[in-house]
Design a protein around this motif. Structure first.
Motif, mmCIF file in Angstrom:
data_model
loop_
_atom_site.group_PDB
_atom_site.id
_atom_site.type_symbol
_atom_site.label_atom_id
_atom_site.label_comp_id
_atom_site.label_asym_id
_atom_site.label_seq_id
_atom_site.Cartn_x
_atom_site.Cartn_y
_atom_site.Cartn_z
ATOM 1 N N GLY A 230 0.835 -1.203 0.000
ATOM 2 C CA GLY A 230 0.000 0.000 0.000
ATOM 3 C C GLY A 230 0.864 1.245 0.000
ATOM 4 N N LYS A 231 0.233 2.356 -0.290
ATOM 5 C CA LYS A 231 0.981 3.623 -0.326
ATOM 6 C C LYS A 231 1.488 3.978 1.065
ATOM 7 C CE LYS A 231 -1.678 5.743 -4.041
ATOM 8 N NZ LYS A 231 -2.526 6.906 -4.356
ATOM 9 N N PRO A 232 2.430 4.893 1.122
ATOM 10 C CA PRO A 232 2.878 5.346 2.447
ATOM 11 C C PRO A 232 1.687 5.928 3.207
ATOM 12 C CG PRO A 232 4.185 6.357 0.685
ATOM 13 C CD PRO A 232 3.134 5.569 0.018
ATOM 14 N N ASN A 233 1.670 5.679 4.491
ATOM 15 C CA ASN A 233 0.619 6.186 5.371
ATOM 16 C C ASN A 233 -0.737 5.503 5.212
ATOM 17 O OD1 ASN A 233 1.973 7.989 6.977
ATOM 18 N ND2 ASN A 233 1.963 9.548 5.348
ATOM 19 N N ALA A 234 -0.793 4.460 4.429
ATOM 20 C CA ALA A 234 -2.065 3.729 4.298
ATOM 21 C C ALA A 234 -2.404 3.044 5.619
ATOM 22 C CB ALA A 234 -1.975 2.695 3.177
ATOM 23 N N LYS A 236 -0.042 0.447 6.983
ATOM 24 C CA LYS A 236 0.522 -0.913 6.913
ATOM 25 C C LYS A 236 1.160 -1.346 8.237
ATOM 26 C CE LYS A 236 3.035 0.227 3.343
ATOM 27 N NZ LYS A 236 2.489 1.606 3.172
ATOM 28 N N SER A 237 1.965 -0.459 8.795
ATOM 29 C CA SER A 237 2.638 -0.898 10.018
ATOM 30 C C SER A 237 1.643 -0.953 11.180
ATOM 31 C CB SER A 237 3.849 -0.020 10.331
ATOM 32 O OG SER A 237 3.437 1.246 10.731
ATOM 33 N N THR A 238 0.632 -0.103 11.147
ATOM 34 C CA THR A 238 -0.404 -0.168 12.180
ATOM 35 C C THR A 238 -1.141 -1.513 12.090
ATOM 36 O OG1 THR A 238 -0.673 2.207 11.856
ATOM 37 C CG2 THR A 238 -2.343 1.107 13.191
ATOM 38 N N LEU A 239 -1.473 -1.900 10.867
ATOM 39 C CA LEU A 239 -2.166 -3.178 10.668
ATOM 40 C C LEU A 239 -1.276 -4.345 11.097
ATOM 41 C CD1 LEU A 239 -4.488 -4.934 9.577
ATOM 42 C CD2 LEU A 239 -3.392 -4.833 7.332
ATOM 43 N N GLY A 339 -9.790 -1.712 2.820
ATOM 44 C CA GLY A 339 -9.934 -0.264 2.968
ATOM 45 C C GLY A 339 -9.701 0.113 4.420
ATOM 46 N N ASN A 340 -8.656 0.874 4.660
ATOM 47 C CA ASN A 340 -8.312 1.216 6.043
ATOM 48 C C ASN A 340 -8.830 2.617 6.407
ATOM 49 O OD1 ASN A 340 -7.153 0.800 8.560
ATOM 50 N ND2 ASN A 340 -5.205 1.740 7.941
ATOM 51 N N LYS A 341 -8.763 2.904 7.681
ATOM 52 C CA LYS A 341 -9.191 4.187 8.262
ATOM 53 C C LYS A 341 -10.694 4.374 8.067
ATOM 54 C CE LYS A 341 -4.554 6.013 7.478
ATOM 55 N NZ LYS A 341 -3.687 7.188 7.373
ATOM 56 N N ALA A 365 -7.389 -0.154 11.271
ATOM 57 C CA ALA A 365 -6.212 -0.813 11.843
ATOM 58 C C ALA A 365 -5.904 -0.194 13.199
ATOM 59 C CB ALA A 365 -5.023 -0.672 10.909
ATOM 60 N N LYS A 366 -6.081 1.120 13.284
ATOM 61 C CA LYS A 366 -5.722 1.833 14.493
ATOM 62 C C LYS A 366 -6.600 1.398 15.664
ATOM 63 C CE LYS A 366 -5.160 6.647 15.810
ATOM 64 N NZ LYS A 366 -5.251 7.988 15.185
ATOM 65 N N GLU A 367 -7.896 1.229 15.385
ATOM 66 C CA GLU A 367 -8.808 0.836 16.466
ATOM 67 C C GLU A 367 -9.019 -0.679 16.499
ATOM 68 O OE1 GLU A 367 -12.318 3.225 16.147
ATOM 69 O OE2 GLU A 367 -11.149 5.082 16.201
HETATM 70 P P1 GDP Z 1 2.305 2.944 6.682
HETATM 71 O O1 GDP Z 1 3.148 4.018 6.145
HETATM 72 O O2 GDP Z 1 1.426 2.376 5.592
HETATM 73 O O3 GDP Z 1 3.015 1.887 7.430
HETATM 74 O O4 GDP Z 1 1.264 3.665 7.678
HETATM 75 P P2 GDP Z 1 1.289 3.733 9.271
HETATM 76 O O5 GDP Z 1 0.848 2.471 9.860
HETATM 77 O O6 GDP Z 1 2.563 4.300 9.722
HETATM 78 O O7 GDP Z 1 0.116 4.793 9.512
HETATM 79 C C1 GDP Z 1 0.170 6.099 9.015
HETATM 80 C C2 GDP Z 1 -0.707 6.995 9.868
HETATM 81 O O8 GDP Z 1 -2.068 6.589 9.760
HETATM 82 C C3 GDP Z 1 -0.398 6.901 11.341
HETATM 83 O O9 GDP Z 1 -0.473 8.200 11.892
HETATM 84 C C4 GDP Z 1 -1.473 6.014 11.900
HETATM 85 O O10 GDP Z 1 -1.750 6.297 13.247
HETATM 86 C C5 GDP Z 1 -2.637 6.342 11.027
HETATM 87 N N1 GDP Z 1 -3.568 5.226 10.924
HETATM 88 C C6 GDP Z 1 -3.279 3.937 10.676
HETATM 89 N N2 GDP Z 1 -4.404 3.181 10.671
HETATM 90 C C7 GDP Z 1 -5.425 4.039 10.921
HETATM 91 C C8 GDP Z 1 -6.829 3.867 11.052
HETATM 92 O O11 GDP Z 1 -7.394 2.781 10.943
HETATM 93 N N3 GDP Z 1 -7.569 4.990 11.300
HETATM 94 C C9 GDP Z 1 -6.997 6.205 11.432
HETATM 95 N N4 GDP Z 1 -7.795 7.234 11.682
HETATM 96 N N5 GDP Z 1 -5.674 6.398 11.334
HETATM 97 C C10 GDP Z 1 -4.885 5.348 11.083
#
Ligand code: GDP
Length: 461
Positions: A230-234, A236-239, A339-341, A365-367
């Motif tokens: 996935g793109k940056p900030n999608a 991924k690491s949160t998931l 689909g995240n977030k 992913a966050k919650e």
């Molecule tokens: P990566 O670059 O794909 O690894 O993305 P990260 O996991 O680092 O997440 C990027 C940002 O998105 C972080 O600030 C996370 O806290 C936020 N984030 C990740 N998952 C969610 C989610 O399900 N909901 C919301 N609102 N924010 C999220």
């Protein structure tokens, strides 16, 4: 009949339990001299007079010195694991003491066992067929419920039975066809061609089914590789963290994998999912994919059995997602769309936004919301709803290759019959088919093959 290897008459000894300190450690002896050897170290009782399947408590002594207080289990052949006289000495689990006991047995004439030698003897004595013996190795190595079940099923003779019934029937036909050869001047047919066709179809179906199960078997044994893309900030690491928190698998070693490409393993419903290149996700470096065509991401995806495509529902339009999907389809990838977030919008709104694209799993992913739906999707994608682990499943590459040979020879037999080729040629193809069927269960093997197979076991097994 299998030729007896050199050293076959030896009595072997090895630690049967794991190395290291434990409450007890078990040393196993197998062979003609097992009972005599241990008897000389066990003054409390005359073990040579003891009946089979009995336990004896007492001190083990060498030259008057007590080695340990032990429990001895005595099994007389052929009713033992190896089919030979077997003694198991349960001692206290100090590696030093256990080593002393093993040395005492060696001093009395036993030899240290080679890897897999107990199971090899069990095979050579007809206690197990080869497929069952190999399943013993798989059972010992199993690290999930699914791999345990599959191995156990195969130890019980799961698919050997299947195959040997078919093999027997083919042997009958082969005998009839070979009989025709003796009467070749008279143009007779003893083997009913219609029945032979039917049998061929049956063998073919079974073989195909077994061969097809190999893909799943491999998955159960070695795990499924997954790439989170996935793109940056999608997210991924949160998931990744959300999944690992609940499902991190305890694995020491998985065959055929290397540490640099695989960082983390999940255990979901007994199936191992190996998350590849998680280092890339954590470092936020080369995981960036502005365009799916980017080389590194592509290589990673193609290496994976399954791709999790994670996108931010607020950032990606349905048209953009569709073009990504088209690329995945062109590359023939197996993927799940996630689909995240989704925490910021209602599910109805999201379904509406992506209404042209079915099958998206919306999560946060966050919650850690709806991640269990994603896990179910992953399992379904692997099992495709059609197999349970109670079915016969091939997990062994050697069996798979033999099955491929069986299938090819079946095609040749059928072509031969279709084209009315002479019986002696058909008989040859049938023999080839029988040969490969026999290779699986070990009715036909060479000594080299056996040594190779059993050398992959650990010592003491
Ligand atoms: P990566 O670059 O794909 O690894 O993305 P990260 O996991 O680092 O997440 C990027 C940002 O998105 C972080 O600030 C996370 O806290 C936020 N984030 C990740 N998952 C969610 C989610 O399900 N909901 C919301 N609102 N924010 C999220």
């Amino acid at each position: 009949m299998h030729g007896k290897s050199i050293g076959w008459d030896d009595t072997i000894v090895a630690l049967a339990t794991a190395q290291g300190i434990g409450a007890i450690g078990v040393i196993r002896l197998s062979g003609r001299q097992s009972i005599n050897i241990v008897n000389r170290l066990f003054p409390a009782k005359d073990l040579t007079q003891a009946p089979s399947h009995t336990l004896h408590v007492g001190y083990l002594k060498e030259h008057g010195k007590v080695l340990d207080e032990v429990v001895i289990s005595l099994f007389k052949g052929p009713k033992s694991y190896t089919g030979e006289d077997v003694i198991e000495i349960s001692g206290h689990g100090s590696p030093y003491v256990l080593q002393q006991i093993i040395q005492a047995c060696v001093n009395q004439g036993a030899r240290l066992a080679k890897p897999g030698e107990y199971t090899q003897r069990a095979f050579l004595n007809g206690k197990l067929d080869l497929a069952q013996a190999e399943a013993v190795a798989d059972l010992i190595a199993s690290n999930t419920e699914a791999s345990r079940k599959t191995a156990l099923h195969n130890i019980r003779g799961g698919f050997s039975e299947h195959l040997s019934v078919l093999r027997d029937r083919l042997i009958k036909f082969s005998a009839l066809i070979e009989l025709e050869l003796d009467f070749s001047q008279e143009d007779v047919e003893f083997a009913d061609r219609t029945q032979l066709y039917e049998l061929l179809t049956e063998v073919q179906q079974t073989t195909q089914q077994l061969a097809a199960s190999f893909q799943l078997g491999n998955v159960i044994k070695n795990g499924v590789s997954v790439a989170i893309i996935g793109k940056p900030n999608a997210g991924k690491s949160t998931l990744l963290n959300a999944l690992l928190n609940e499902n991190r698998a305890i694995v020491s070693d998985i065959a055929g994998t290397t540490r640099d490409t695989i960082e983390e393993v999940l255990n979901i419903d007994g199936i191992l999912f190996r998350l590849i290149d998680t280092a890339g996700i954590r470092e936020h470096t080369h995981d960036v994919i502005e365009s799916i065509g980017m080389e590194k991401a592509l290589a990673k995806m193609q290496q994976a059995d399954v791709v999790i495509y994670l996108f931010d529902v607020n950032e990606v339009s349905s048209a953009e997602l569709q073009s990504t999907i088209n690329e995945f389809n062109n590359k023939k990838l197996k993927y799940v769309l996630v689909g995240n977030k989704a925490d910021a919008s209602s599910e109805a709104d999201l379904r509406n936004k992506f209404s042209s694209i079915p099958g998206i799993t919306f999560i946060s992913a966050k919650e850690n919301r709806h991640t269990e739906v994603l896990k179910e999707k992953l399992v379904d994608l692997v099992l495709q709803g059609k197999v349970t682990t109670d079915d016969t499943i091939i997990t062994n590459a050697r069996h798979f290759h033999a099955l491929q040979e069986v299938l090819q020879s079946l095609i040749d037999i059928r072509n031969g019959l279709d084209n009315n080729i002479p019986s002696d040629l058909i008989a040859l193809d049938i023999r080839r088919c029988l040969h490969y069927l026999g290779e699986i269960t070990g009715e036909i093997t060479t000594e080299d093959q056996l040594d190779y197979i059993f050398s992959k076991f650990c010592i003491g097994k």
